[in-house]
Design a protein around this motif. Structure first.
Motif, mmCIF file in Angstrom:
data_model
loop_
_atom_site.group_PDB
_atom_site.id
_atom_site.type_symbol
_atom_site.label_atom_id
_atom_site.label_comp_id
_atom_site.label_asym_id
_atom_site.label_seq_id
_atom_site.Cartn_x
_atom_site.Cartn_y
_atom_site.Cartn_z
ATOM 1 N N GLU A 1 11.801 1.822 -10.984
ATOM 2 C CA GLU A 1 10.354 1.592 -10.407
ATOM 3 C C GLU A 1 10.039 -0.083 -10.144
ATOM 4 N N ASP B 1 2.134 8.211 -5.149
ATOM 5 C CA ASP B 1 1.208 8.998 -5.782
ATOM 6 C C ASP B 1 0.464 8.096 -6.818
ATOM 7 N N ARG B 2 1.026 7.045 -7.515
ATOM 8 C CA ARG B 2 0.451 6.140 -8.502
ATOM 9 C C ARG B 2 -0.436 5.230 -7.846
ATOM 10 N N ARG C 1 6.716 9.074 -5.947
ATOM 11 C CA ARG C 1 5.869 9.053 -7.196
ATOM 12 C C ARG C 1 5.012 7.529 -7.410
#
Length: 150
Positions: free
Chosen positions: A43, A86-87, A83
Motif C-alpha cells: 500500500e 475504499d479507504r 482497497r
C-alpha cells in the motif's frame, strides 16, 4: 549441480543472500508501517508511486505501469487500488484523451498519510539495512544498495 551435490553454487548463494536481504527489509518495513500508519508495504509503495505522477504529457501511469512499478500482477494491483480507494486514499477517473484509460491519483487524505509514513519508512529501511550489514553474508549487498544512485 546434481541432486547429490550438497554445496550450492556461488550464483545460488548470492541469490539466497539477496532473497534473505529483501525478505528481512520487507518484514521490517511491514511491521513499522502497519504499527505506525495502518499501511502494508504494498500500500505504501502504491501511494508513493502514484504520488510522483504529474499533470501533462507522460505524467500519469496506466494500471499496467503501476503494476510494474509495485511488482504486482495487474489484477492484484487493481484489487489494491480498490482497497485504497475504499479507504479514501485514492481517486480513479477516466482519461480525457482515451475514455478506455483509467487513471488513479492519490487523494488529499492519501497524501497526508503518505507524508506521515515516509519518515517511518525511511527510518525502518535504515534500521533494517544497519541490522543486515552486521551479517557477513549480507554486508556486501547492503553496501551495494547504499551505493546505488538512480
Amino acid at each position: 549441480m546434481t541432486a547429490t551435490d550438497s554445496a550450492p553454487t556461488p550464483l545460488a548463494q548470492g541469490w539466497c543472500a539477496l532473497s534473505l536481504l529483501h525478505g528481512r527489509i520487507e518484514a521490517h518495513l511491514e511491521r513499522a508501517l502497519q504499527a505506525g500508519h495502518g499501511l502494508s508495504v504494498r500500500e505504501y509503495s502504491l501511494l508513493d508511486v502514484l504520488s510522483r505522477q504529474h499533470d501533462g504529457p507522460g505524467g500519469h501511469l496506466r494500471m499496467h505501469q503501476v503494476a510494474e512499478a509495485v511488482v504486482l500482477s495487474q489484477s492484484a494491483t487493481t484489487r489494491l487500488v480498490s482497497r485504497l480507494e475504499d479507504r479514501g486514499l485514492l481517486n480513479r477517473y477516466l482519461c480525457d484523451t482515451d475514455r478506455r484509460g483509467i487513471y488513479t491519483d492519490v487523494s488529499e487524505a492519501g497524501l497526508e498519510l503518505l507524508a506521515r509514513a515516509r519518515p517511518t519508512n525511511a527510518a525502518a529501511l535504515r534500521e533494517a539495512l544497519d541490522e543486515a550489514a552486521r551479517r557477513p553474508e549480507l554486508a556486501p549487498l547492503v553496501a551495494a544498495v547504499e551505493n546505488l544512485r538512480s
